[in-house]
Design a protein around this motif. Sequence first.
Motif, PDB file in Angstrom:
ATOM      1  N   VAL A 162       7.055   5.371 -10.171  1.00  0.00           N
ATOM      2  CA  VAL A 162       6.614   6.665  -9.645  1.00  0.00           C
ATOM      3  C   VAL A 162       6.198   6.450  -8.201  1.00  0.00           C
ATOM      4  O   VAL A 162       5.777   5.352  -7.815  1.00  0.00           O
ATOM      5  CB  VAL A 162       5.431   7.272 -10.442  1.00  0.00           C
ATOM      6  CG1 VAL A 162       5.839   7.608 -11.855  1.00  0.00           C
ATOM      7  CG2 VAL A 162       4.228   6.350 -10.430  1.00  0.00           C
ATOM      8  N   SER A 163       6.296   7.496  -7.395  1.00  0.00           N
ATOM      9  CA  SER A 163       5.905   7.387  -5.995  1.00  0.00           C
ATOM     10  C   SER A 163       4.390   7.447  -5.839  1.00  0.00           C
ATOM     11  O   SER A 163       3.680   8.057  -6.656  1.00  0.00           O
ATOM     12  CB  SER A 163       6.531   8.523  -5.178  1.00  0.00           C
ATOM     13  OG  SER A 163       7.900   8.328  -4.997  1.00  0.00           O
ATOM     14  N   ASN A 164       3.900   6.829  -4.811  1.00  0.00           N
ATOM     15  CA  ASN A 164       2.517   7.001  -4.386  1.00  0.00           C
ATOM     16  C   ASN A 164       2.281   8.487  -4.109  1.00  0.00           C
ATOM     17  O   ASN A 164       3.106   9.144  -3.463  1.00  0.00           O
ATOM     18  CB  ASN A 164       2.286   6.162  -3.116  1.00  0.00           C
ATOM     19  CG  ASN A 164       0.843   6.156  -2.658  1.00  0.00           C
ATOM     20  OD1 ASN A 164       0.239   7.201  -2.476  1.00  0.00           O
ATOM     21  ND2 ASN A 164       0.304   4.973  -2.441  1.00  0.00           N
ATOM     22  N   ASN A 165       1.179   9.034  -4.610  1.00  0.00           N
ATOM     23  CA  ASN A 165       0.908  10.461  -4.440  1.00  0.00           C
ATOM     24  C   ASN A 165       0.827  10.894  -2.983  1.00  0.00           C
ATOM     25  O   ASN A 165       1.012  12.084  -2.670  1.00  0.00           O
ATOM     26  CB  ASN A 165      -0.403  10.845  -5.138  1.00  0.00           C
ATOM     27  CG  ASN A 165      -0.276  10.862  -6.647  1.00  0.00           C
ATOM     28  OD1 ASN A 165       0.807  11.068  -7.182  1.00  0.00           O
ATOM     29  ND2 ASN A 165      -1.387  10.635  -7.341  1.00  0.00           N
ATOM     30  N   SER A 166       0.553   9.957  -2.100  1.00  0.00           N
ATOM     31  CA  SER A 166       0.433  10.286  -0.678  1.00  0.00           C
ATOM     32  C   SER A 166       1.754  10.162   0.065  1.00  0.00           C
ATOM     33  O   SER A 166       1.807  10.405   1.270  1.00  0.00           O
ATOM     34  CB  SER A 166      -0.600   9.352  -0.017  1.00  0.00           C
ATOM     35  OG  SER A 166      -1.872   9.515  -0.606  1.00  0.00           O
ATOM     36  N   MET A 167       2.820   9.775  -0.655  1.00  0.00           N
ATOM     37  CA  MET A 167       4.123   9.569  -0.034  1.00  0.00           C
ATOM     38  C   MET A 167       5.118  10.576  -0.607  1.00  0.00           C
ATOM     39  O   MET A 167       5.054  10.913  -1.789  1.00  0.00           O
ATOM     40  CB  MET A 167       4.639   8.152  -0.308  1.00  0.00           C
ATOM     41  CG  MET A 167       3.706   7.038   0.123  1.00  0.00           C
ATOM     42  SD  MET A 167       3.608   6.892   1.916  1.00  0.00           S
ATOM     43  CE  MET A 167       5.271   6.369   2.288  1.00  0.00           C
ATOM     44  N   PRO A 168       6.047  11.073   0.204  1.00  0.00           N
ATOM     45  CA  PRO A 168       7.083  11.955  -0.355  1.00  0.00           C
ATOM     46  C   PRO A 168       7.990  11.179  -1.289  1.00  0.00           C
ATOM     47  O   PRO A 168       8.240   9.989  -1.097  1.00  0.00           O
ATOM     48  CB  PRO A 168       7.844  12.429   0.892  1.00  0.00           C
ATOM     49  CG  PRO A 168       7.575  11.384   1.929  1.00  0.00           C
ATOM     50  CD  PRO A 168       6.187  10.867   1.661  1.00  0.00           C
ATOM     51  N   CYS A 169       8.471  11.849  -2.316  1.00  0.00           N
ATOM     52  CA  CYS A 169       9.334  11.200  -3.297  1.00  0.00           C
ATOM     53  C   CYS A 169      10.791  11.535  -3.004  1.00  0.00           C
ATOM     54  O   CYS A 169      11.136  12.693  -2.749  1.00  0.00           O
ATOM     55  CB  CYS A 169       8.970  11.657  -4.713  1.00  0.00           C
ATOM     56  SG  CYS A 169       9.977  10.912  -6.019  1.00  0.00           S
ATOM     57  N   GLU A 216       0.818  -1.214   0.000  1.00  0.00           N
ATOM     58  CA  GLU A 216       0.000   0.000   0.000  1.00  0.00           C
ATOM     59  C   GLU A 216       0.854   1.267   0.000  1.00  0.00           C
ATOM     60  O   GLU A 216       0.352   2.358  -0.291  1.00  0.00           O
ATOM     61  CB  GLU A 216      -0.929  -0.002   1.220  1.00  0.00           C
ATOM     62  CG  GLU A 216      -0.271   0.248   2.564  1.00  0.00           C
ATOM     63  CD  GLU A 216       0.417  -0.977   3.150  1.00  0.00           C
ATOM     64  OE1 GLU A 216       0.987  -0.857   4.256  1.00  0.00           O
ATOM     65  OE2 GLU A 216       0.371  -2.054   2.518  1.00  0.00           O
ATOM     66  N   ARG A 217       2.132   1.154   0.307  1.00  0.00           N
ATOM     67  CA  ARG A 217       3.017   2.319   0.299  1.00  0.00           C
ATOM     68  C   ARG A 217       3.465   2.693  -1.116  1.00  0.00           C
ATOM     69  O   ARG A 217       4.083   3.735  -1.318  1.00  0.00           O
ATOM     70  CB  ARG A 217       4.250   2.063   1.176  1.00  0.00           C
ATOM     71  CG  ARG A 217       3.936   1.746   2.638  1.00  0.00           C
ATOM     72  CD  ARG A 217       3.266   2.915   3.328  1.00  0.00           C
ATOM     73  NE  ARG A 217       2.992   2.646   4.725  1.00  0.00           N
ATOM     74  CZ  ARG A 217       3.751   3.054   5.738  1.00  0.00           C
ATOM     75  NH1 ARG A 217       4.853   3.746   5.482  1.00  0.00           N
ATOM     76  NH2 ARG A 217       3.433   2.780   6.979  1.00  0.00           N
ATOM     77  N   HIS A 218       3.198   1.837  -2.088  1.00  0.00           N
ATOM     78  CA  HIS A 218       3.628   2.060  -3.465  1.00  0.00           C
ATOM     79  C   HIS A 218       2.460   2.556  -4.311  1.00  0.00           C
ATOM     80  O   HIS A 218       1.286   2.400  -3.947  1.00  0.00           O
ATOM     81  CB  HIS A 218       4.176   0.760  -4.057  1.00  0.00           C
ATOM     82  CG  HIS A 218       5.348   0.205  -3.294  1.00  0.00           C
ATOM     83  ND1 HIS A 218       6.646   0.447  -3.654  1.00  0.00           N
ATOM     84  CD2 HIS A 218       5.401  -0.585  -2.189  1.00  0.00           C
ATOM     85  CE1 HIS A 218       7.466  -0.157  -2.804  1.00  0.00           C
ATOM     86  NE2 HIS A 218       6.732  -0.792  -1.911  1.00  0.00           N
ATOM     87  N   ASP A 219       2.749   3.155  -5.450  1.00  0.00           N
ATOM     88  CA  ASP A 219       1.700   3.551  -6.381  1.00  0.00           C
ATOM     89  C   ASP A 219       0.956   2.295  -6.850  1.00  0.00           C
ATOM     90  O   ASP A 219       1.595   1.307  -7.235  1.00  0.00           O
ATOM     91  CB  ASP A 219       2.304   4.270  -7.585  1.00  0.00           C
ATOM     92  CG  ASP A 219       1.235   4.770  -8.537  1.00  0.00           C
ATOM     93  OD1 ASP A 219       0.700   5.863  -8.314  1.00  0.00           O
ATOM     94  OD2 ASP A 219       0.934   4.030  -9.499  1.00  0.00           O
ATOM     95  N   PRO A 220      -0.374   2.310  -6.836  1.00  0.00           N
ATOM     96  CA  PRO A 220      -1.115   1.076  -7.143  1.00  0.00           C
ATOM     97  C   PRO A 220      -0.955   0.577  -8.573  1.00  0.00           C
ATOM     98  O   PRO A 220      -1.195  -0.600  -8.843  1.00  0.00           O
ATOM     99  CB  PRO A 220      -2.570   1.456  -6.845  1.00  0.00           C
ATOM    100  CG  PRO A 220      -2.609   2.950  -6.902  1.00  0.00           C
ATOM    101  CD  PRO A 220      -1.273   3.397  -6.426  1.00  0.00           C
ATOM    102  N   THR A 221      -0.548   1.440  -9.492  1.00  0.00           N
ATOM    103  CA  THR A 221      -0.396   0.996 -10.886  1.00  0.00           C
ATOM    104  C   THR A 221       1.069   0.850 -11.306  1.00  0.00           C
ATOM    105  O   THR A 221       1.356   0.523 -12.450  1.00  0.00           O
ATOM    106  CB  THR A 221      -1.094   1.980 -11.843  1.00  0.00           C
ATOM    107  OG1 THR A 221      -0.516   3.280 -11.703  1.00  0.00           O
ATOM    108  CG2 THR A 221      -2.582   2.045 -11.552  1.00  0.00           C
TER     109      THR A 221
END
Length: 434
Positions: free
Chosen positions: A376-383, A327-332
């Motif tokens: 790409v990073s999950n939008n809810s996580m800092p990159c 869940e910490r990763h971008d789902p796609t």
Amino acid sequence: MSYPARFDRGHTDDLMTFLAASPTPYHAVANAAERLEKAGFRQVAETDAWDGTSGGRFVLRGGAIVAWYVPEGAGPHTPYRIVGAHTDSPNLRVKPQPDSGAHGWRQVAVEIYGGPLLNSWLDRDLGLAGRLTLRDGSTRLIDIDRPLLRVPQLAVHLDRSVSTDGLKLDKQRHLQPVWGLGDAREGDLIAFLEEEAGLQSGEITGWDLMTHSVEPPAYLGRDKELLAGPRMDNLLSVHAGTAALVAVATAAATGTELPYIPVLAAFDHEENGSQSDTGADGPLLGGVLERSVFARGGTYEDRARSFAGTVCLSSDTGHAVHPNYAERHDPTHHPRAGGGPILKVNVNNRYATDGSGRAIFAAACEKAGVPFQSFVSNNSMPCGTTIGPITAARHGIKTIDIGVAILSMHSARELCASDDPFLLAGALVAFLEG
């Protein structure tokens, strides 16, 4: 020359040797330089005048190395193809006054370098390595690759909350390693290092020392399809870049035509911002490239033309999808270990890749027969970020961020697929060939 897209045990075996022999950035660049010298490259001093003849050269500065190969017929405005990487890793580094201790324990005072996973340094046998500066101004590398220090964790009996509330570490109080019994004595550690290095008392007047895990790299899994080891972020890329440059230069020396000048640039201090004379945000790379242009009889106009056609692959490790924290990763976007190198993208320029850069990397992977993935990073996580945007902005050259997907990034011991380092090297060879 291109590599087949299959696991090559020899390359990964050699990576393990490189990791074990490179406990510090200074050792990493020395080992890379030795490999380059065996391939016919020669070291040039920054204080000397450079010539514009063809062949391989490299510059060493502290924990950084820049190496390049000028093919026959290269003009003053010939563009470069650069593989960028970094030599440093998060760890515990020795303070200027290292001798400390309390309650009958002798300890070494350390400072936290970069952003390590602190818990990974607990209860682990640690060696000590780095660079010694002597009274006459010379330097010497030292590597005590045996159990010497240990950061002991507090017993669960004395902190029952650790099982319910998690481990909480104070960077100042809880990370100081022990290395003996008795009272701390000023000068003890440096006297010990002088003895280890065969030096006279008082010869060491400066030091850049850091701890490392003495557990060697190892294959994991039923079929040895995993590789565990230290400092893969980012010596994995330094090793692959060195191997790729040697392969391309060797082919060019036997008649393969190169439209570009292949370059390896491995910087220090990426983990704390790259702002140093050996970091990607310093003048080292630009100075080397410009001097090479001018040594070949070029003008500022030739320099501008050369840089305008130059491309850099910034190669650093990235995040494989974690099976316990998906869940910490971008789902796609779920980069998998063993799926080939990853192309890193961030629209806010934490990575330098754009669509045209993707096309360049895709062409290199296609030529090498190597699969690649997108990250790409999950939008809810800092990159996170790396040397890519710095290189692009400082030198005005197109830069693409790539790497190998790993788990346990910034741990004292990281994990990747055994074949991914080989696949990365294949892509780098195809890119440098143009």
